[in-house]
Design an enzyme around this catalytic site. Structure first.
Site, PDB file in Angstrom:
ATOM      1  N   LEU A 398      44.057  40.450  38.499  1.00  0.00           N
ATOM      2  CA  LEU A 398      43.956  41.910  38.601  1.00  0.00           C
ATOM      3  C   LEU A 398      43.662  42.329  40.028  1.00  0.00           C
ATOM      4  O   LEU A 398      44.083  43.358  40.491  1.00  0.00           O
ATOM      5  CB  LEU A 398      42.841  42.411  37.694  1.00  0.00           C
ATOM      6  CG  LEU A 398      43.028  42.159  36.199  1.00  0.00           C
ATOM      7  CD1 LEU A 398      41.761  42.500  35.452  1.00  0.00           C
ATOM      8  CD2 LEU A 398      44.166  42.997  35.669  1.00  0.00           C
ATOM      9  N   ASP A 464      25.286  45.723  47.259  1.00  0.00           N
ATOM     10  CA  ASP A 464      26.589  46.327  47.578  1.00  0.00           C
ATOM     11  C   ASP A 464      26.920  47.416  46.568  1.00  0.00           C
ATOM     12  O   ASP A 464      28.006  47.475  46.018  1.00  0.00           O
ATOM     13  CB  ASP A 464      27.681  45.256  47.611  1.00  0.00           C
ATOM     14  CG  ASP A 464      28.919  45.732  48.365  1.00  0.00           C
ATOM     15  OD1 ASP A 464      28.832  46.780  49.046  1.00  0.00           O
ATOM     16  OD2 ASP A 464      29.961  45.062  48.267  1.00  0.00           O
TER      17      ASP A 464
END
Ligand code: NAG
Ligand code: NAG
Ligand code: NAG
Ligand code: NAG
Ligand code: NAG
Ligand code: NAG
Ligand code: NAG
Ligand code: NAG
Ligand code: NAG
Length: 671
Positions: A398, A464
């Site tokens: 993906l 993050d």
């Protein structure tokens, strides 16, 4: 002893039967029960033949003139006299010499036209002319095909000086090669002298088998009428059925090229144009094949047995080469296989090591003992993953993350709806995030981070946080993803000193300066996500002016100048209540505080967000169920100190749909 004797007898019988076969094959170049000889032509192999059913077709029909002595063989259709037929695709026939002005010779006889027959003149022939100052021309209805010029030496008189050392080098005799596939030609002469004397001189030309010519005294040719010429025969216009007379059976132990030029394989001999034409050669009949020991003939080759009897001393070179090749092949296959096995073992060891190193064993132990309080953790084996990903097929990828991964891998559930970033920054025409959804997503993310920071057994900093790392599942529930840079820290540790990782625009400026990552650095990043949710702007926008480049800065400045409602996303404006929006914006401002110590903890943020959501629901609910009690004073929500936790209260009922286990219970102070 008895065994040896039996072996010898068997070997003997075997060689006997092979010897019989070899003898039988000797005479079988013609079709069975067909004549194979005519006069000096000792072999007439099929496709040639004498008599009905013995030849391929009329072109190959041989008639034997028995009235001559010895009998002469002719190709019946072309009338050419046959001198020799070879299975290599050639036959030698006689061809007339073309004389001009020679005494006792019939002038201007021409070579036979074999145009549109299976025959052509072989290039092993030479066009040869003998004469004085004459050009001999080979032409096709006037069109020159070849020619040669023979000069004169008027001082020469005897034949030994006319043709020095029997050579044909242009002096009295000239020679040239011919075109490939030549099947028809005329021979003519052009005299180069003007006087009538030389016109009258004898000259002659012919096409001739080069080998025969080289071994023949040139001076004697003038006495002949014909010379041997080599023809090639080609079977390309025939089918296998034409040649072999059957569809069903295929000839054995022979090879052919596309032109149907066939030959028996090595170790076989005979006529490849007959169905069983290629027969094994009995090498054992040749005493030099196997000097000592017992020679055993086999199809295609032979074996020498020592008297003891131990097999294989000499076999033919082809077999040795084949054996070598096969041996090498096995060696290669073996090497490859063992390489594979070793690699697999190595891989497994590495996998084990990584598994251990990355806490796999611990996880396994905790799972089996039920220690881990995270539900729905399942260990997949690499086999499971192989199957699920179609052997890690490229088609199933993906997207790529920033990490090159070791074993074990983290398997996430499939999140079909993409990232929050997509929904904020590339809003779908049909579907856009409503204020309610934005608030819910913020709560869910805050809940997840709060859990990571405090509820997990030891703190985990995500490091993050950004909208593109927040995934939305089928029901648009938020999932925090990409723990690629996350680190767990021991409880008494307050910060991590690391190389600065993260995404520009979400990066805590304090962390950027000090390289010290604290739990408040995640809070800062979350503040940026809140700003994104409110404004619909990207964290970093390269298109904008300097001060608008960083969303955090832009957002803070706008808030300072009371311009919040100028920068809101249209969706937020449309269905968000001003008070809630303001509350959320103020929370974002506090998360974005440049001093980490002044930022709320993730837990506080989560609680506060729940409060903002709850205030709406609680208000409506309270008004319905407990009309006398006012739980919420919305204008004060922006004061953080107003939010407190309590154990129970009438307004705590509205938390359905909240995302985290620890259900915060809220009461707002009333005025
Ligand atoms: C036929 O063969 C014999 C003996 O080999 C030879 O003497 C004779 O000249 C040959 N005849 C022809 C026409 O080639
Ligand atoms: C071809 O065969 C026919 C009949 O068998 C015969 O009369 C004729 O003479 C043959 N021609 C040649 C050139 O042998
Ligand atoms: C016929 O041709 C074969 C093969 O080309 C050759 O070995 C043989 O000597 C030739 N025989 C005559 C009589 O020319
Ligand atoms: C020699 O040949 C020429 C032409 O080729 C011809 O005109 C002449 O009659 C011939 N002479 C003899 C004696 O055959
Ligand atoms: C003919 O051949 C011999 C040897 O084969 C050689 O000595 C002699 O010089 C040659 N003659 C010519 C004219 O080439
Ligand atoms: C050959 O003779 C003809 C006429 O007979 C003349 O025209 C021609 O020039 C002569 N050629 C040579 C090379 O002498
Ligand atoms: C070739 O034949 C001629 C005459 O038939 C003879 O004089 C000569 O010696 C022969 N040459 C060779 C090399 O046999
Ligand atoms: C062809 O060769 C194979 C093995 O080389 C053998 O078994 C077979 O009998 C042969 N066929 C003929 C017609 O000789
Ligand atoms: C016998 O075998 C040797 C070597 O393989 C070979 O040179 C020779 O021509 C063969 N003899 C026969 C009659 O096949």
């Amino acid at each position: 002893m008895v065994g040896q004797l039996l072996l010898h007898i068997t070997l003997f019988l075997w060689s006997m039967s092979n010897a019989l076969l070899a003898v039988a094959s000797e005479a079988s170049l013609a079709k069975p029960s067909c004549l194979s000889q005519c006069g000096n032509v000792t072999q007439i192999p099929y496709p040639f033949g004498i008599g009905a059913g013995c030849y391929l077709d009329d072109w190959f029909r041989i008639t034997c003139d028995n009235s001559a002595s010895p009998p002469k063989a002719f190709l019946n259709k072309t009338g050419l006299e046959v001198l020799n037929i070879s299975l290599g695709g050639t036959l030698t026939v006689t061809s007339p010499i073309t004389f001009s002005n020679c005494s006792n010779k019939k002038s201007h006889r021409q070579a036979r036209n074999v145009f549109s027959s299976p025959f052509v003149y072989s290039q092993s022939n030479r066009f040869t002319s003998i004469g004085c100052e004459v050009i001999a021309l080979m032409s096709d209805f006037g069109k020159p095909l070849a020619g040669c010029y023979s000069i004169c030496d008027n001082t020469a008189h005897s034949s030994s000086t006319i043709f020095p050392n029997n050579s044909c080098s242009g002096l009295h005799c000239c020679q040239t090669t011919i075109l490939k596939g030549l099947s028809f030609f005329d021979t003519t002469f052009r005299s180069m002298l003007n006087d009538s004397e030389s016109e009258k001189e004898c000259k002659y030309a012919f096409l001739v088998d080069r080998d025969w010519f080289m071994s023949t005294n040139i001076s004697t040719i003038v006495d002949m009428d014909n010379v041997p010429v080599v023809l090639e025969y080609r079977l390309r216009q025939y089918s296998a059925q034409d040649i072999y007379g059957t569809y069903n059976l295929s000839p054995q132990n022979m090879t052919c090229n596309d032109d149907w030029q066939c030959s028996c394989k090595t170790g076989y001999q005979g006529n490849p144009y007959l169905l069983d034409g290629c027969q094994d050669i009995d090498e054992c009949l040749n005493s030099s094949s196997c000097r000592a020991g017992t020679c055993i003939n086999r199809p295609g080759d032979f074996v020498c047995y020592q008297p003891d009897p131990r097999p294989i001393r000499r076999i033919n070179v082809g077999l040795l080469v084949a054996g070598g090749v096969i041996g090498l092949l096995f060696l290669l296959i073996g090497a490859r296989w063992s390489h594979k096995v070793i690699k697999k073992r190595k891989d497994n060891k590495r996998k084990q090591k990584f598994f251990k190193q990355n806490g796999g064993l611990l996880l396994e132990k905790q799972l089996s003992s039920g220690e881990v309080n995270v539900e729905k953790i399942k260990l997949f084996t690499s086999k499971d993953l192989d199957k699920a990903t179609d052997k890690f097929s490229i088609d199933r990828i993906l997207g790529h993350g920033g990490q090159e991964t070791e074993v074990p891998l983290l398997v996430y559930e499939f999140i079909p709806n993409g990232t929050l970033s997509q929904y904020i920054h590339h809003p779908d025409e049909e579907f856009s995030l409503t204020w309610e959804m934005r608030l819910r997503i913020a709560i869910e993310v805050a809940g997840a981070l709060s859990y990571l920071h405090s509820a997990a057994s030891f703190p985990i900093y995500h490091r993050d946080i950004k909208s593109s790392n927040i995934l939305l599942d089928g029901k648009y529930r938020a999932k925090v993803a990409d723990f690629g840079t996350s680190r767990s820290v021991s409880i008494d540790q307050t910060h991590l000193t690391t190389q600065v990782h993260g995404t520009f625009g979400y990066l805590d400026p304090e962390y950027f300066r000090s390289s010290q990552f604290t739990e408040k650095s995640d809070v800062y990043s979350f503040g940026v996500v809140l700003a994104e949710l409110l404004t619909g702007q990207k964290a970093v926008s390269l298109m904008s002016s300097e001060e608008r480049r960083s969303l955090a800065t832009y957002f803070l400045i706008s808030m300072e100048n009371n311009l919040l409602f100028d920068i809101l996303d249209s969706q937020v404006m449309k269905n968000g209540r001003k008070e809630k929006i303001t509350a959320l914006a103020n929370l974002a401002v506090r998360c974005l505080n440049l001093n980490g110590r002044n930022r709320p903890t993730m837990k506080e943020v989560a609680v506060e967000l729940e409060g903002i959501q709850l205030s709406v629901r609680a208000e409506t609910k309270v008004q319905q169920v407990f009309p006398g009690v006012r739980c919420v004073q919305t204008q004060e929500i922006n004061e953080v100190s107003d939010v407190v936790s309590s154990s129970k209260g009438p307004c705590t009922d509205g938390g359905a749909g909240s995302s985290f286990d620890v259900q915060p219970l809220l009461v707002f102070n009333t005025q």
